[in-house]
Scaffold this motif. Structure first.
Motif, PDB file in Angstrom:
ATOM      1  N   LEU A 123      19.330  -0.539  -0.914  1.00  0.00           N
ATOM      2  CA  LEU A 123      18.798  -1.652  -1.638  1.00  0.00           C
ATOM      3  C   LEU A 123      18.263  -1.137  -2.569  1.00  0.00           C
ATOM      4  O   LEU A 123      17.804  -0.066  -2.901  1.00  0.00           O
ATOM      5  N   CYS A 124      18.078  -2.414  -3.736  1.00  0.00           N
ATOM      6  CA  CYS A 124      17.596  -1.781  -5.508  1.00  0.00           C
ATOM      7  C   CYS A 124      17.128  -2.716  -5.815  1.00  0.00           C
ATOM      8  O   CYS A 124      17.086  -3.952  -5.741  1.00  0.00           O
ATOM      9  N   THR A 125      15.841  -2.283  -5.922  1.00  0.00           N
ATOM     10  CA  THR A 125      14.661  -3.113  -6.729  1.00  0.00           C
ATOM     11  C   THR A 125      14.381  -3.011  -8.671  1.00  0.00           C
ATOM     12  O   THR A 125      14.036  -2.257  -8.411  1.00  0.00           O
ATOM     13  N   LEU A 126      13.779  -3.692  -8.635  1.00  0.00           N
ATOM     14  CA  LEU A 126      13.799  -3.145 -10.359  1.00  0.00           C
ATOM     15  C   LEU A 126      12.072  -3.196 -10.393  1.00  0.00           C
ATOM     16  O   LEU A 126      11.635  -2.272 -10.426  1.00  0.00           O
ATOM     17  N   LEU A 127      10.830  -3.738  -9.317  1.00  0.00           N
ATOM     18  CA  LEU A 127      10.066  -3.051  -9.004  1.00  0.00           C
ATOM     19  C   LEU A 127       9.536  -3.183  -7.436  1.00  0.00           C
ATOM     20  O   LEU A 127       9.785  -3.165  -6.683  1.00  0.00           O
ATOM     21  N   ASP A 128       8.310  -2.040  -7.434  1.00  0.00           N
ATOM     22  CA  ASP A 128       7.433  -1.734  -6.092  1.00  0.00           C
ATOM     23  C   ASP A 128       6.404  -1.680  -6.207  1.00  0.00           C
ATOM     24  O   ASP A 128       5.667  -0.978  -7.198  1.00  0.00           O
ATOM     25  N   LYS A 129       5.437  -2.326  -5.094  1.00  0.00           N
ATOM     26  CA  LYS A 129       4.243  -2.242  -5.457  1.00  0.00           C
ATOM     27  C   LYS A 129       3.846  -2.179  -4.269  1.00  0.00           C
ATOM     28  O   LYS A 129       3.217  -2.248  -2.876  1.00  0.00           O
ATOM     29  N   PRO A 130       4.371  -0.354  -3.846  1.00  0.00           N
ATOM     30  CA  PRO A 130       3.435   0.750  -2.542  1.00  0.00           C
ATOM     31  C   PRO A 130       2.176   0.420  -1.811  1.00  0.00           C
ATOM     32  O   PRO A 130       1.705   0.190  -0.683  1.00  0.00           O
ATOM     33  N   ASP A 131       1.463  -0.365  -2.911  1.00  0.00           N
ATOM     34  CA  ASP A 131      -0.159  -0.682  -2.717  1.00  0.00           C
ATOM     35  C   ASP A 131      -0.162  -1.570  -1.245  1.00  0.00           C
ATOM     36  O   ASP A 131      -0.919  -1.650  -0.325  1.00  0.00           O
ATOM     37  N   ARG A 132       0.567  -2.128  -0.928  1.00  0.00           N
ATOM     38  CA  ARG A 132       0.663  -4.195  -0.779  1.00  0.00           C
ATOM     39  C   ARG A 132       2.107  -3.037   0.508  1.00  0.00           C
ATOM     40  O   ARG A 132       1.767  -4.503   1.389  1.00  0.00           O
ATOM     41  N   ARG A 133       2.022  -2.265   0.869  1.00  0.00           N
ATOM     42  CA  ARG A 133       3.123  -1.975   1.859  1.00  0.00           C
ATOM     43  C   ARG A 133       2.785  -2.134   3.428  1.00  0.00           C
ATOM     44  O   ARG A 133       1.649  -1.608   3.469  1.00  0.00           O
ATOM     45  N   VAL A 134       3.660  -3.181   4.065  1.00  0.00           N
ATOM     46  CA  VAL A 134       2.905  -3.668   5.307  1.00  0.00           C
ATOM     47  C   VAL A 134       3.917  -3.342   6.268  1.00  0.00           C
ATOM     48  O   VAL A 134       4.084  -2.572   7.360  1.00  0.00           O
ATOM     49  N   VAL A 135       4.985  -3.471   6.361  1.00  0.00           N
ATOM     50  CA  VAL A 135       5.965  -3.079   6.809  1.00  0.00           C
ATOM     51  C   VAL A 135       7.207  -2.203   6.039  1.00  0.00           C
ATOM     52  O   VAL A 135       7.096  -2.047   4.981  1.00  0.00           O
ATOM     53  N   ASP A 136       7.486  -1.075   7.080  1.00  0.00           N
ATOM     54  CA  ASP A 136       8.613   0.154   6.326  1.00  0.00           C
ATOM     55  C   ASP A 136       9.931  -0.605   5.479  1.00  0.00           C
ATOM     56  O   ASP A 136      10.562  -1.843   6.509  1.00  0.00           O
ATOM     57  N   VAL A 137       9.923  -0.098   4.317  1.00  0.00           N
ATOM     58  CA  VAL A 137      11.724  -0.530   3.890  1.00  0.00           C
ATOM     59  C   VAL A 137      11.538   0.413   2.961  1.00  0.00           C
ATOM     60  O   VAL A 137      11.180   0.950   2.016  1.00  0.00           O
ATOM     61  N   HIS A 138      13.574   0.803   3.823  1.00  0.00           N
ATOM     62  CA  HIS A 138      13.692   1.732   2.509  1.00  0.00           C
ATOM     63  C   HIS A 138      14.553   1.406   1.400  1.00  0.00           C
ATOM     64  O   HIS A 138      15.475   0.567   1.467  1.00  0.00           O
TER      65      HIS A 138
END
Ligand code: IMP
Ligand code: MG
Length: 175
Positions: A123-138
């Motif tokens: 998985l490649c993402t331009l942006l990540d908002k870690p504070d909003r995470r509800v479900v774990d994603v690698h």
């Protein structure tokens, strides 16, 4: 309503980061072919720019999903609006997203794509908002980790607008 866009990440910063990720992917997949899966519509601008920076052979496919229940915080089940044209069996697949927010869409999508038997799946993402995470994603490749602000540009929209901005900005209402 008047909206103003405050620049969070300039065009130069975004371009430089995409070049970096492209070089990293080219090294990681040396001697192989990568199959990029774009999650429409948001991932499209990022995928095109990234694909141009990858030096190993690249093939592309597109899918469109809509998530149920992100508002109601329910299942996170994703509905496929447009499926891929090609099977993933035996391919080295990289899913390209604009942003990982709660993680609901991507965790569901990655599980679903894994069942299609790719040789590898990242998985490649331009942006990540870690504070909003509800479900774990690698996440294997991340452009930028950003704070919990609503952003637009580079494929990301506010009410379908601003996807075409060549930078990442924050929508400021009543500004
Ligand atoms: P999630 O990770 O399942 O919560 O969903 C991520 C999706 O929500 C992304 O693919 C975007 O379409 C949308 N999204 C999340 N945060 C933003 C934002 O800041 N701006 C625009 N769209 C966003
Ligand atoms: Mg998206």
């Amino acid at each position: 309503m008047a909206e103003k866009i405050r620049v969070m990440l300039s065009e130069e910063e975004v371009d430089a980061k995409i070049k970096e990720i492209g070089e990293q992917i080219s090294r990681d997949y040396a001697g192989k072919q990568v199959h990029l899966v774009c999650v429409l519509k948001g991932g499209s601008f990022f995928m095109c720019e990234l694909a141009k920076r990858i030096t190993v052979p690249v093939s592309l496919d597109f899918m469109s999903v809509s998530s149920y229940g992100s508002e109601t915080k329910s299942s996170g089940v994703v509905k496929i609006v447009k499926d891929l044209d090609e099977p993933l069996k035996g391919k080295d697949v990289i899913v390209i997203e604009d942003i990982v927010d709660s993680g609901r869409t991507l965790s569901y999508l990655m599980e679903m794509l894994k069942d299609r038997g790719p040789a590898s799946l990242r998985l490649c993402t331009l942006l990540d908002k870690p504070d909003r995470r509800v479900v774990d994603v690698h996440v294997d490749y991340t452009g930028f980790q950003i704070p919990d602000e609503f952003v637009v540009g580079y494929g990301l929209d506010y009410d379908q607008k601003y996807r075409n901005l060549p930078y990442i900005g924050v929508v400021e209402l009543n500004a």
